[in-house]
Motif scaffolding. Structure first.
Motif, short mmCIF file in Angstrom:
data_model
loop_
_atom_site.label_atom_id
_atom_site.label_comp_id
_atom_site.label_asym_id
_atom_site.label_seq_id
_atom_site.Cartn_x
_atom_site.Cartn_y
_atom_site.Cartn_z
N ILE A 301 36.58 31.20 33.58
CA ILE A 301 37.64 30.30 34.07
C ILE A 301 38.10 30.75 35.45
O ILE A 301 38.27 29.92 36.37
CB ILE A 301 38.82 30.26 33.08
N ALA A 302 38.31 32.05 35.60
CA ALA A 302 38.76 32.57 36.89
C ALA A 302 37.75 32.26 37.99
O ALA A 302 38.11 31.81 39.10
CB ALA A 302 38.99 34.08 36.78
N ARG A 303 36.48 32.49 37.70
CA ARG A 303 35.43 32.19 38.69
C ARG A 303 35.40 30.71 39.02
O ARG A 303 35.24 30.32 40.19
CB ARG A 303 34.06 32.65 38.17
N GLY A 304 35.54 29.85 37.99
CA GLY A 304 35.54 28.41 38.22
C GLY A 304 36.69 27.97 39.11
O GLY A 304 36.52 27.12 39.99
N LEU A 305 37.85 28.57 38.90
CA LEU A 305 39.01 28.25 39.74
C LEU A 305 38.75 28.66 41.19
O LEU A 305 39.04 27.90 42.13
CB LEU A 305 40.25 28.95 39.21
N GLU A 306 38.22 29.85 41.38
CA GLU A 306 37.93 30.30 42.75
C GLU A 306 36.90 29.39 43.43
O GLU A 306 37.06 29.02 44.60
CB GLU A 306 37.42 31.74 42.74
N GLU A 340 37.85 41.61 38.81
CA GLU A 340 38.44 42.56 39.76
C GLU A 340 38.77 41.87 41.08
O GLU A 340 37.92 41.17 41.67
CB GLU A 340 37.47 43.73 40.01
N GLY A 341 40.00 42.01 41.53
CA GLY A 341 40.43 41.44 42.80
C GLY A 341 40.83 39.99 42.75
O GLY A 341 41.24 39.40 43.76
N PHE A 342 40.74 39.35 41.56
CA PHE A 342 41.04 37.92 41.46
C PHE A 342 42.47 37.63 41.89
O PHE A 342 42.72 36.68 42.66
CB PHE A 342 40.80 37.44 40.02
N LEU A 343 43.43 38.39 41.38
CA LEU A 343 44.83 38.13 41.69
C LEU A 343 45.10 38.29 43.19
O LEU A 343 45.88 37.53 43.77
CB LEU A 343 45.74 39.05 40.87
N GLU A 344 44.45 39.25 43.81
CA GLU A 344 44.64 39.46 45.25
C GLU A 344 44.01 38.32 46.05
O GLU A 344 44.61 37.81 47.01
CB GLU A 344 44.02 40.80 45.68
N ARG A 345 42.81 37.90 45.63
CA ARG A 345 42.10 36.85 46.39
C ARG A 345 42.81 35.50 46.27
O ARG A 345 42.71 34.66 47.17
CB ARG A 345 40.65 36.72 45.91
#
Length: 493
Positions: A301-306, A340-345
């Motif tokens: 889900i995180a990757r899809g959002l990015e 890793e790093g999702f929240l920062e990106r």
């Protein structure tokens, strides 16, 4: 006639969502006619996990002193073991039936009190139809409040017809890969989106118990509106073997749309962030009270959002940590399951939160899309606020809701139609929706102008339906007249 008070007994199913919907329709009735008085009989849930939430909710309602609505919490029988889906299905109806004696005693006591009105009838949840037997003892009719949609009501009754009168093997049909013509749907329904409970014999038996009882009631009130489900409602109304159907919705609890409510729940920072975003630019991901995923799916889900590049608010819940609780909770640090790093990106682009004030989010002008588990209340909320949905159903009838919204009505886009989550055995959930599929669904959700136009149009119709002169407003008026007629008939006897 004006001095007559018609007493109604409402019995919701023991779940917060069902009780909230019941309270909203009760408020609608008493606000429409001064002659009505309602007592809500609250059955405690068989599991301890949601009991405190129900008690807190009822206590808050009691403090607000809603005019001519009172609440009585029934004694709680010892809950049968419900460790898995099979034991739940075999025990739930017996658990509800075990409360008949309490309902009988409470209603008798209510009717014996000085100044009480005449008992005009019972209004019971679709999972509390065993209470019809108690209403019959008091010689009053029972109406059902069906908290899902009209198409699904038609499906339940269709399944009962197939099983009881046409000798069809519904379990085998459900587990096949085909399409079936269902009267309450215009388009053939794929068996892959059938109500998941029908995949086993125990599940079918559970469904048939309630479907058979539905045919015994005087009327069925459905939380929908004519303009949304025209075909389904007309097909039900044309069947002489089905009780009269009243579309009375959308019945919604919209109090959570205020910023004050969100602030009191600790979500004021999310609302402030939304205040600074462009109109209709943010996608909300929220999967209901039971919605949670394992770490593998969370990362997809995180990757899809990015990949989508869209702004977002994501309600990320932690799966139950042990056998004693089946309810998701909030992460102390969501970073432990995110890439890793999702929240920062995504800082400044999105917000990852725990429990979400869903109504407040959908009401916000910055929100332009909603990735949802397709619970019927959530879908009605999204339509009310004109926010398109991307479907990610999980359990119960949600797959059928998703099919109706995407294929039947063209009011949503698909991420998945047939995703299924096993609430009792999480380890059985092996299907992972990939990031590219999620990205594609979010892009369609935020960029499909035709779906957005249709949703805005039905939003206006949903509000008109409950306004004076609207279709649901008229249906509620007809029901009230029927309640009053019940009193007139008993007085003339």
């Amino acid at each position: 006639m004006a001095s007559i008070v018609a007493e109604l007994v409402f019995i919701p199913a023991p779940g917060v969502g069902h009780i909230m919907s019941t309270v909203e329709i009760a408020k609608l009735f008493v606000n429409r006619d001064q002659r009505l008085s309602i007592t809500v009989l609250v059955i405690q849930p068989p599991s301890s996990s949601s009991g405190p939430a129900i008690t807190t909710y009822i206590e808050s309602l009691s403090k607000n002193n809603i005019n001519r609505i009172s609440f009585i919490q029934l004694p709680q029988d010892e809950a049968p073991p419900m460790r898995d889906v099979k034991s739940f299905m075999t025990s739930f109806n017996d658990y509800i039936k075990s409360h008949q004696k309490y309902v009988r005693n409470v209603v008798a006591e209510l009717m014996s009190q000085p100044g009480s009105g005449r008992l005009a009838g019972f209004v019971v949840d679709m999972f509390c139809t065993s209470m019809i037997d108690v209403a019959n003892e008091f010689s009053v009719p029972t109406n059902v409040f069906f908290t899902s949609n009209a198409a699904f009501l038609g499906f339940k009754l269709f399944v009962q017809t197939l099983s009881d009168y046409q000798n069809q093997d519904v379990v085998a049909l459900t587990n096949s890969d085909t399409e079936v013509s269902v009267p309450s749907f215009v388009k053939p329904v794929p068996t892959k989106v059938f109500w998941t409970i029908l995949q086993t014999r125990e599940g079918l038996d559970f469904a048939l118990v309630f479907a058979r009882k539905l045919r015994e009631v005087k009327a069925i009130m459905v939380n929908t509106f004519l303009e949304l489900e025209t075909h389904a409602i007309e097909s039900l109304s044309a069947d002489v073997n089905i009780p009269k159907v009243y579309p009375v919705g959308p019945i919604l609890n919209l109090e959570g749309s205020s910023k004050a409510v969100s602030s009191s729940l600790g979500n004021d920072d999310v609302i402030r962030w939304l205040d600074s975003q462009p109109t209709s630019s943010v996608v909300v991901l929220c999967f209901g009270s039971m919605g949670c995923f394992d770490e593998v799916q969370v990362k997809e889900i995180a990757r899809g959002l990015e990949l989508s590049g869209h702004r977002f608010v994501w309600s990320l819940r932690r799966p139950p940590s042990d056998e004693t609780s089946k309810v998701p909770s909030d992460y102390e640090d969501p970073g432990v399951v995110l890439p890793e790093g999702f929240l920062e990106r995504t800082d400044g682009i999105g917000k990852v939160i725990g429990w979400a004030p869903q109504v407040a989010l959908l009401a916000h002008s910055a929100v332009g899309g909603f990735v949802s588990h397709c619970g019927w209340n959530s879908l009605l909320e999204s339509l009310w606020f004109g926010v398109p949905v991307a479907t990610w159903p999980m359990y119960a009838e949600q797959q059928m809701n998703a099919f109706e919204m995407v294929v039947e009505l063209g009011l949503a886009v698909e991420i998945k139609l047939d995703y299924e989550k096993n609430l009792f055995f999480p380890e059985a959930n092996t299907v992972v929706v990939g990031a590219e599929e999620i990205e594609s669904g979010i892009r369609r959700l935020m960029e499909d102008n035709e779906v957005r136009r249709k949703v805005k149009e039905i939003s206006e119709k949903s509000r008109a339906a409950v306004g004076e002169g609207g279709s649901s407003y008229a249906a509620v008026g007809d029901l009230i007249q029927d309640f009053i007629r019940n009193i007139s008939l008993t007085l003339s006897e």
